[in-house]
Write an enzyme that holds these catalytic residues in place. Structure first.
Site, PDB file in Angstrom:
ATOM      1  N   CYS A 104       0.838  -1.197   0.000  1.00 15.59           N
ATOM      2  CA  CYS A 104       0.000   0.000   0.000  1.00 15.59           C
ATOM      3  C   CYS A 104       0.876   1.252   0.000  1.00 15.59           C
ATOM      4  CB  CYS A 104      -0.872  -0.023   1.242  1.00 15.59           C
ATOM      5  SG  CYS A 104      -1.730  -1.577   1.445  1.00 15.59           S
ATOM      6  N   ARG A 113       2.611   1.938  -7.804  1.00 15.41           N
ATOM      7  CA  ARG A 113       2.808   0.709  -7.019  1.00 15.41           C
ATOM      8  C   ARG A 113       1.636  -0.249  -7.199  1.00 15.41           C
ATOM      9  NH1 ARG A 113       5.791   2.044  -1.844  1.00 15.41           N
ATOM     10  NH2 ARG A 113       4.628   0.342  -0.924  1.00 15.41           N
ATOM     11  N   TRP A 158      -3.506  -1.948  -1.411  1.00 12.11           N
ATOM     12  CA  TRP A 158      -3.318  -3.140  -2.235  1.00 12.11           C
ATOM     13  C   TRP A 158      -3.837  -4.276  -1.361  1.00 12.11           C
ATOM     14  CZ3 TRP A 158      -1.782  -4.856  -6.949  1.00 12.11           C
ATOM     15  CH2 TRP A 158      -1.397  -6.185  -7.065  1.00 12.11           C
ATOM     16  N   ASN A 184       0.288  -0.238   6.022  1.00 15.56           N
ATOM     17  CA  ASN A 184       0.834  -1.006   4.908  1.00 15.56           C
ATOM     18  C   ASN A 184       1.490  -2.238   5.506  1.00 15.56           C
ATOM     19  OD1 ASN A 184       1.954  -1.968   2.532  1.00 15.56           O
ATOM     20  ND2 ASN A 184       3.745  -0.633   2.645  1.00 15.56           N
ATOM     21  N   GLY A 185       1.050  -3.421   5.091  1.00 16.00           N
ATOM     22  CA  GLY A 185       1.650  -4.660   5.609  1.00 16.00           C
ATOM     23  C   GLY A 185       0.551  -5.651   5.965  1.00 16.00           C
ATOM     24  N   GLU A 189      10.764 -21.230 -18.707  1.00 19.13           N
ATOM     25  CA  GLU A 189      10.533 -19.882 -18.153  1.00 19.13           C
ATOM     26  C   GLU A 189      11.711 -18.982 -18.479  1.00 19.13           C
ATOM     27  OE1 GLU A 189       8.242 -18.152 -17.319  1.00 19.13           O
ATOM     28  OE2 GLU A 189       9.166 -16.482 -16.237  1.00 19.13           O
ATOM     29  N   LYS A 207      11.413 -15.428 -20.574  1.00 18.96           N
ATOM     30  CA  LYS A 207      11.963 -14.163 -20.051  1.00 18.96           C
ATOM     31  C   LYS A 207      12.852 -13.505 -21.097  1.00 18.96           C
ATOM     32  CE  LYS A 207       9.949 -13.139 -17.352  1.00 18.96           C
ATOM     33  NZ  LYS A 207       8.906 -14.096 -17.409  1.00 18.96           N
ATOM     34  N   GLU A 244      10.859 -12.312 -24.397  1.00 20.01           N
ATOM     35  CA  GLU A 244       9.841 -11.250 -24.290  1.00 20.01           C
ATOM     36  C   GLU A 244      10.444  -9.893 -23.963  1.00 20.01           C
ATOM     37  OE1 GLU A 244       6.919 -11.288 -21.175  1.00 20.01           O
ATOM     38  OE2 GLU A 244       8.161 -12.545 -19.909  1.00 20.01           O
ATOM     39  N   HIS A 297      16.700 -35.664 -31.457  1.00 19.94           N
ATOM     40  CA  HIS A 297      15.532 -35.882 -32.321  1.00 19.94           C
ATOM     41  C   HIS A 297      15.272 -34.695 -33.225  1.00 19.94           C
ATOM     42  CE1 HIS A 297      14.727 -39.549 -30.167  1.00 19.94           C
ATOM     43  NE2 HIS A 297      14.853 -38.897 -29.024  1.00 19.94           N
ATOM     44  N   LYS A 351       0.649  -6.068 -19.594  1.00 24.28           N
ATOM     45  CA  LYS A 351       0.859  -6.735 -18.311  1.00 24.28           C
ATOM     46  C   LYS A 351      -0.246  -7.744 -18.045  1.00 24.28           C
ATOM     47  CE  LYS A 351       2.700  -7.874 -14.496  1.00 24.28           C
ATOM     48  NZ  LYS A 351       3.840  -8.818 -14.590  1.00 24.28           N
TER      49      LYS A 351
HETATM   50  C1  AGP Z   1       5.211 -13.305 -18.376  1.00 19.94           C
HETATM   51  O1  AGP Z   1       6.440 -12.643 -18.168  1.00 19.94           O
HETATM   52  C2  AGP Z   1       4.287 -12.545 -19.301  1.00 19.94           C
HETATM   53  N1  AGP Z   1       4.060 -11.239 -18.860  1.00 19.94           N
HETATM   54  C3  AGP Z   1       3.009 -13.321 -19.599  1.00 19.94           C
HETATM   55  O2  AGP Z   1       3.389 -14.561 -20.156  1.00 19.94           O
HETATM   56  C4  AGP Z   1       2.104 -13.613 -18.381  1.00 19.94           C
HETATM   57  O3  AGP Z   1       2.729 -14.538 -17.525  1.00 19.94           O
HETATM   58  C5  AGP Z   1       0.782 -14.206 -18.893  1.00 19.94           C
HETATM   59  O4  AGP Z   1       0.152 -13.253 -19.705  1.00 19.94           O
HETATM   60  C6  AGP Z   1      -0.163 -14.614 -17.746  1.00 19.94           C
HETATM   61  O5  AGP Z   1      -0.513 -13.491 -16.989  1.00 19.94           O
HETATM   62  P1  AGP Z   1      -1.255 -13.727 -15.581  1.00 19.94           P
HETATM   63  O6  AGP Z   1      -0.278 -14.461 -14.711  1.00 19.94           O
HETATM   64  O7  AGP Z   1      -1.570 -12.352 -15.083  1.00 19.94           O
HETATM   65  O8  AGP Z   1      -2.485 -14.550 -15.849  1.00 19.94           O
END
Ligand code: AGP
Length: 609
Positions: free
Chosen positions: A2, A27, A74, A100-101, A482, A486, A489, A505, A604
């Site tokens: 928060c 934030r 938050w 906050n916490g 993963e 990273k 993207e 293969h 996001k």
């Molecule tokens: C991950 O770095 C990306 N931003 C994207 O793959 C993300 O994980 C995916 O869109 C799922 O989002 P969510 O966890 O908010 O559902």
């Protein structure tokens, strides 16, 4: 996390509070409110939603004041709503608190307040107990009442308190959550974060843990836990406002990578009681429930899907239940086998990803029990689930998910261990050993973060690659996926991940002189196989960067570079092995001049198909 602001002085408090909260909007929050001393009493205005709703609602009224506290929430306990927004007050409304916490023992305090003091709570939050506790101890000295109240509280908190009968002061306390004091001329400020105050002052006191602050317009007193006044050097902020939001980090992503020890600690430790029993936030999964479950689906997108892959490993390992992991965009259209004996686990940082939400609704329609692992309290996925397991990573601002991923894994491990103990598919000794090792994760992640320099150097040497391969075996291949996501993207490098056994293969045809291959090799029982795969690609000219445990010196003989992680149980290695990959991707993207926090074409939260 928060936002907290406070003001006492000769200017208009309300506008300063709103302005300070605006600077903390980055934030992430779901509601906002303020309390000001006006017309001989405390006026509270608080609303769910954007800060602009609060600002618009108070614009029409005269809330002239020289003293006030403000807050952006938050949510952790109690979904976003007007009544759960801060500030919270005592019954009489003459003491107002922002927090906050998380107050970890709030339920015990709340039950006592209800039974002994017949308090009628107005909200579902943990924070409200603070106002009633201070009221209980108040005998005309706000500072003393606050000391007595915090003595009863366990958890993390940064709080600000004002009192109608002492309108010349603000009392504040810091325990684990950040708190700073802004030093003015004939005025003083309080905030959870530097950006809130830069417009008014660059001279700050950084409040330390267990310290209590007494602010008047002309004096700032800082006391330790014993009530002794302490001296504090003035911290002069040299950052500009923009970098202050990132607390000095260049990007939100690297800030959030460094927040992982705290996120892992908060997600883990608040779910273990003193005997290491796992408390699943009111989720009731009885032995009977679990015996009825003959199928588990973990469904998600992107990074959350990759966390689900580790979740499958954990649930199958500890709870001996077959698990199927699927990307939500596929699950929702393949008429999956789901019935009332299915446990459907949705994983989502935002809790708003449309594909994941649609998949959840499809499983619910077919009778499955719906559980979700979510980072945003009160989000759609959370609201539509039967059970919710919140990751307490705090707001994740960068598009590339990092701290959400590691806390999602922690949530999965806890769920798997809980299921295993309930079904008795793991013995107590192994359970205790795993819990003990999980508790070391925050420190071990921090150990890796203390050596970013070596990874930065590697990134500076390797950032020009146009394609990168990630490989691993067993649970390592899930981390490789993963790590590959990273990198692609945020740096736009064409990378992909494979099970190392698949090299022969087809994929090995692509390996040529200088090809960068990242080999995740933490699993002891698969190490010899990984060693052969590393030798195979090196024989064709690959440049191999390995991720391995620090006790494994063997891997140095066949790899060009090794990014070491602290020793840990094989089962828990993903929590650590992803950290070097996050850092490598970040520094490569920085070296390539990419917009790390807002990569092209990405959002996001993907709330469209
Ligand atoms: C991950 O770095 C990306 N931003 C994207 O793959 C993300 O994980 C995916 O869109 C799922 O989002 P969510 O966890 O908010 O559902």
């Amino acid at each position: 996390m928060c936002g907290v602001v406070g003001y006492i002085g000769d200017k208009e408090a309300t506008s300063i509070l709103i302005d300070g909260l605006e600077k903390l909007e980055y934030r992430g929050y779901d509601s906002a409110g303020l309390a000001v001393f006006h017309d001989g009493g405390i006026q509270i205005r608080k609303y769910k939603g954007r800060l602009s709703i609060l600002a618009e609602n108070i614009a029409e009224e005269n809330l002239s004041s020289k003293l006030g506290i403000g807050h952006t929430r938050w949510a952790t306990h109690g979904e976003p709503s007007d009544r759960n927004a801060h500030p919270h007050t005592n019954v009489a409304g003459n003491i107002a608190v922002i927090h906050n916490g998380i107050i970890e023992n709030y339920m015990k305090i709340k039950e006592w307040l209800i039974e002994e003091k017949k308090i009628q709570f107005k909200s579902e939050t943990d924070s409200e107990v603070i106002a009633h506790l201070i009221d209980h101890f108040y005998e005309g000295d706000l500072l003393q009442a606050v000391y007595k109240a915090i003595d009863k509280m366990e958890g993390a908190y940064a709080i600000g308190v004002i009192c109608k009968d002492e309108p010349d002061k603000i009392v504040a306390v810091r325990k684990d959550s950040p708190l700073i004091v802004g030093i003015g001329e004939g005025e003083n400020f309080l905030a959870s974060d530097i950006p809130a105050l830069l417009k008014y002052t660059r001279d700050m006191y950084l409040i330390e843990n267990d310290e209590v602050v007494l602010l008047t317009k002309d004096k700032i007193s800082i006391f330790n836990a014993l009530g002794q006044e302490v001296k504090r050097d003035v911290f002069e902020v040299t950052w500009d406002a923009q970098s202050a939001e990132k607390e000095g980090y260049q990007h939100f992503m690297i800030k959030e990578i460094h927040e992982q020890p705290k996120g892992i600690h908060d997600t883990l430790m608040r779910r273990l009681d003193k005997d290491n029993n796992i408390i699943l936030d009111g989720i009731k999964l009885t032995k009977q429930d679990l015996e009825k479950i003959n199928k588990v689906y973990i469904v998600a997108c992107g990074t959350a899907y990759h966390a689900g892959l580790v979740g499958r490993f954990a649930i199958e390992k500890f709870a001996k239940v077959p698990v199927e992991v699927d990307v939500a965009s596929e699950f929702r259209y393949r008429d999956p086998f789901v019935d009332e004996n299915t446990l459907f686990i949705a994983v989502s940082q935002s809790g708003e990803t449309l594909d994941t939400l649609a998949a959840l609704r499809e499983a619910k329609r077919k009778g499955a029990r719906i559980m979700s692992i979510v980072n945003v309290v009160g989000s759609s996925v959370a609201r539509e689930s039967h059970d919710v397991f919140y990751t307490w990573a705090g707001p994740e601002i960068a598009v590339a998910s990092t701290k959400a991923y590691t806390t999602q894994m922690i949530a999965m491990y806890l769920l798997a261990l809980y299921m295993g103990r309930t079904k008795n598919t793991i013995d107590k000794a192994y359970y205790d050993q795993t819990i003990a090792e999980l508790k070391t994760m925050p420190d071990k992640v921090q150990q890796i973060l203390n050596h970013v320099g070596e990874i930065q150097q590697l990134a500076d040497a390797q950032f020009n690659n146009e394609s990168v391969f990630f490989m691993g075996r067993g649970v390592d291949v899930n981390v490789a996926h993963e790590g590959s996501l990273k990198l692609k993207e945020i740096s736009y490098i064409n990378s992909f991940a494979i099970a190392a056994g698949e090299l022969k293969h087809g994929t090995i045809a692509l390996i040529e002189d200088g090809t960068l291959v990242v080999a995740v090799a933490t699993q002891h029982h698969l190490f010899e196989k990984m060693l052969s795969n590393i030798q195979e690609v090196r024989a064709r000219g690959a440049y191999v960067v390995a991720v391995a445990k620090e006790s494994n010196k063997e891997v140095e003989k066949t790899s060009d570079i090794v990014m070491y992680i602290p020793d840990t149980m094989d089962e828990l290695a993903p929590v650590l092995s992803i950290i070097p990959l996050q850092l490598l991707s970040y520094y490569i993207a920085v070296a390539r001049g990419c917009d790390v926090d807002k990569p092209k074409n990405l959002a996001k939260s993907v709330t469209v198909e």
